[in-house]
Motif scaffolding. Structure first.
Motif, PDB file in Angstrom:
ATOM      1  N   UNK A 148       6.183  19.995 -10.522  1.00  6.98           N
ATOM      2  CA  UNK A 148       6.670  18.613 -10.395  1.00  6.98           C
ATOM      3  C   UNK A 148       7.561  18.434  -9.161  1.00  6.98           C
ATOM      4  N   UNK A 149       7.530  17.238  -8.604  1.00 10.44           N
ATOM      5  CA  UNK A 149       8.369  16.930  -7.447  1.00 10.44           C
ATOM      6  C   UNK A 149       9.814  16.681  -7.856  1.00 10.44           C
ATOM      7  N   UNK A 150      10.012  16.130  -9.029  1.00  7.47           N
ATOM      8  CA  UNK A 150      11.345  15.778  -9.503  1.00  7.47           C
ATOM      9  C   UNK A 150      11.305  15.594 -11.008  1.00  7.47           C
ATOM     10  N   UNK A 151      12.467  15.382 -11.604  1.00  2.30           N
ATOM     11  CA  UNK A 151      12.552  15.190 -13.044  1.00  2.30           C
ATOM     12  C   UNK A 151      11.965  13.834 -13.439  1.00  2.30           C
ATOM     13  N   UNK A 152      11.576  13.674 -14.695  1.00  2.00           N
ATOM     14  CA  UNK A 152      11.068  12.374 -15.151  1.00  2.00           C
ATOM     15  C   UNK A 152      12.064  11.236 -14.941  1.00  2.00           C
ATOM     16  N   UNK A 171       0.828  -1.206   0.000  1.00  2.00           N
ATOM     17  CA  UNK A 171       0.000   0.000   0.000  1.00  2.00           C
ATOM     18  C   UNK A 171       0.865   1.260   0.000  1.00  2.00           C
ATOM     19  N   UNK A 172       1.969   1.243   0.761  1.00  2.00           N
ATOM     20  CA  UNK A 172       2.861   2.402   0.813  1.00  2.00           C
ATOM     21  C   UNK A 172       3.516   2.647  -0.539  1.00  2.00           C
ATOM     22  N   UNK A 173       3.979   1.565  -1.194  1.00  2.00           N
ATOM     23  CA  UNK A 173       4.586   1.710  -2.530  1.00  2.00           C
ATOM     24  C   UNK A 173       3.583   2.272  -3.526  1.00  2.00           C
ATOM     25  N   UNK A 174       2.367   1.778  -3.452  1.00  2.00           N
ATOM     26  CA  UNK A 174       1.322   2.261  -4.352  1.00  2.00           C
ATOM     27  C   UNK A 174       1.040   3.734  -4.113  1.00  2.00           C
ATOM     28  N   UNK A 175       1.001   4.139  -2.852  1.00  2.00           N
ATOM     29  CA  UNK A 175       0.742   5.533  -2.511  1.00  2.00           C
ATOM     30  C   UNK A 175       1.846   6.444  -3.026  1.00  2.00           C
ATOM     31  N   UNK A 176       3.098   6.078  -2.737  1.00  2.00           N
ATOM     32  CA  UNK A 176       4.232   6.912  -3.137  1.00  2.00           C
ATOM     33  C   UNK A 176       4.321   7.013  -4.654  1.00  2.00           C
ATOM     34  N   UNK A 177       4.091   5.887  -5.337  1.00  4.57           N
ATOM     35  CA  UNK A 177       4.109   5.890  -6.799  1.00  4.57           C
ATOM     36  C   UNK A 177       3.089   6.868  -7.349  1.00  4.57           C
ATOM     37  N   UNK A 178       1.897   6.878  -6.776  1.00  2.08           N
ATOM     38  CA  UNK A 178       0.848   7.788  -7.248  1.00  2.08           C
ATOM     39  C   UNK A 178       1.101   9.226  -6.812  1.00  2.08           C
ATOM     40  N   UNK A 179       1.793   9.396  -5.694  1.00  5.58           N
ATOM     41  CA  UNK A 179       2.031  10.738  -5.166  1.00  5.58           C
ATOM     42  C   UNK A 179       3.113  11.486  -5.927  1.00  5.58           C
ATOM     43  N   UNK A 180       4.101  10.767  -6.463  1.00  8.55           N
ATOM     44  CA  UNK A 180       5.220  11.413  -7.148  1.00  8.55           C
ATOM     45  C   UNK A 180       4.738  12.045  -8.451  1.00  8.55           C
ATOM     46  N   UNK A 181       5.111  13.296  -8.646  1.00 12.82           N
ATOM     47  CA  UNK A 181       4.761  14.019  -9.873  1.00 12.82           C
ATOM     48  C   UNK A 181       6.042  14.371 -10.620  1.00 12.82           C
ATOM     49  N   UNK A 182       6.110  13.930 -11.882  1.00 13.66           N
ATOM     50  CA  UNK A 182       7.314  14.165 -12.684  1.00 13.66           C
ATOM     51  C   UNK A 182       7.112  15.218 -13.754  1.00 13.66           C
ATOM     52  N   UNK A 183       5.873  15.486 -14.138  1.00 15.02           N
ATOM     53  CA  UNK A 183       5.587  16.496 -15.164  1.00 15.02           C
ATOM     54  C   UNK A 183       4.404  17.344 -14.711  1.00 15.02           C
ATOM     55  N   UNK A 184       4.264  18.511 -15.312  1.00 16.74           N
ATOM     56  CA  UNK A 184       3.139  19.387 -14.981  1.00 16.74           C
ATOM     57  C   UNK A 184       1.815  18.792 -15.443  1.00 16.74           C
ATOM     58  N   UNK A 185       1.877  17.991 -16.490  1.00 16.82           N
ATOM     59  CA  UNK A 185       0.652  17.401 -17.022  1.00 16.82           C
ATOM     60  C   UNK A 185       0.041  16.385 -16.057  1.00 16.82           C
ATOM     61  N   UNK A 186       0.864  15.754 -15.234  1.00 16.57           N
ATOM     62  CA  UNK A 186       0.351  14.761 -14.296  1.00 16.57           C
ATOM     63  C   UNK A 186      -0.554  15.382 -13.239  1.00 16.57           C
ATOM     64  N   UNK A 187      -0.288  16.629 -12.901  1.00 13.92           N
ATOM     65  CA  UNK A 187      -1.129  17.328 -11.915  1.00 13.92           C
ATOM     66  C   UNK A 187      -1.116  18.819 -12.240  1.00 13.92           C
TER      67      UNK A 187
END
Length: 258
Positions: A221-225, A200-216
């Motif tokens: 973005x939180x970090x580079x792609x 569940x934690x891995x799933x959460x973190x994976x969904x929480x990370x933003x790499x591009x502006x289009x994702x959210x």
């Protein structure tokens, strides 16, 4: 015109003499014709001033982007100087933080992390360590039982220990091993319930990370792609390992919905 010869030649000489003004430039005297009461010299002076002002403005404008970049780097470095404090494993996080700041902090990776460039892994490690306290509180809904953003993600209240173990393992694998640094002992889930929390934690973190502006849209973005790809690769690796425990999905559903 007193002192001038009353002749055409003398008159011309007199007018030329009155219209010549000496100007000192860089220690050399240069004669400029001051026609119409010095209008030419005034125009030259004003033109030179505008050119100088334009050059100064251009230099200042060109210096702004590097200064802003330096300012952002200084702010980032200031934040990186503080080791994580929240959670059950502050000593381990301090060791990882110390390695991060060292020149030889990034080691030799294995597994999924080995397929990603060192620069991407280093960026992901820095993001995990410098934002550890905030991320751990968010995943476990410690700050507020009602999150203000990313409401579609399922938090894991009461699971601080298991979530922190997951974050430590992700960071450790991304950082890799180094003979010049103290090795951090790895974690792995030992029970079905722990494995469920890790998944569940891995799933959460994976969904929480933003790499591009289009994702959210509307959020930076939180970090580079590349860094996000490295982190997600390790998250998937850990998820696959945790899923080896029989029936983990049933336990995940019980934890999330309880």
């Amino acid at each position: 015109m007193s002192g001038c010869v009353d002749s055409k030649i003398g008159l011309k000489r007199c007018r030329v003499a009155q219209c010549v003004a000496p100007v000192n430039i860089s220690g050399k005297t240069v004669a400029l014709a001051a026609l119409r009461g010095g209008a030419t010299i005034s125009a030259l002076t004003n033109g030179t001033s505008r050119i100088v002002a334009g050059l100064v403005a251009a230099v200042l404008l060109s210096a702004i982007p590097p200064l802003l970049k330096l300012f952002r780097i200084l702010l980032l470095r200031q934040g990186e100087n503080k080791a994580p404090e929240f959670g059950p494993y502050p000593t381990r996080w301090r060791k990882l933080h110390k390695r991060m700041l060292a020149a030889t902090g990034l080691g030799i990776p294995d597994g999924a992390a080995a397929h990603h460039p060192s620069r991407a892994r280093e960026e992901a490690v820095r993001k995990l360590i410098t934002n550890h306290d905030e991320v751990l509180r968010d995943v476990c809904a410690v700050t507020s039982p009602t999150p203000r953003s990313q409401l579609d993600l399922s938090r894991l209240p009461g699971q601080v220990t298991e979530v922190d173990q997951t974050l430590l393992e992700v960071t450790r694998r991304l950082m890799g091993s180094s003979p010049e640094s103290d090795e951090i002992e790895g974690f792995e889930p030992s029970t079905h319930q722990q494995a469920a929390v890790w998944l569940a934690a891995c799933k959460f973190i994976d969904a929480r990370v933003q790499a591009t502006r289009e994702e959210c849209p509307g959020r930076a973005p939180d970090m580079s792609p590349a860094a996000a790809a490295a982190m997600r690769s390790v998250l998937n690796e850990i998820s696959e390992s945790a899923s080896q425990t029989p029936e983990p999905s049933h336990v995940v559903e019980t934890i999330v919905t309880s």
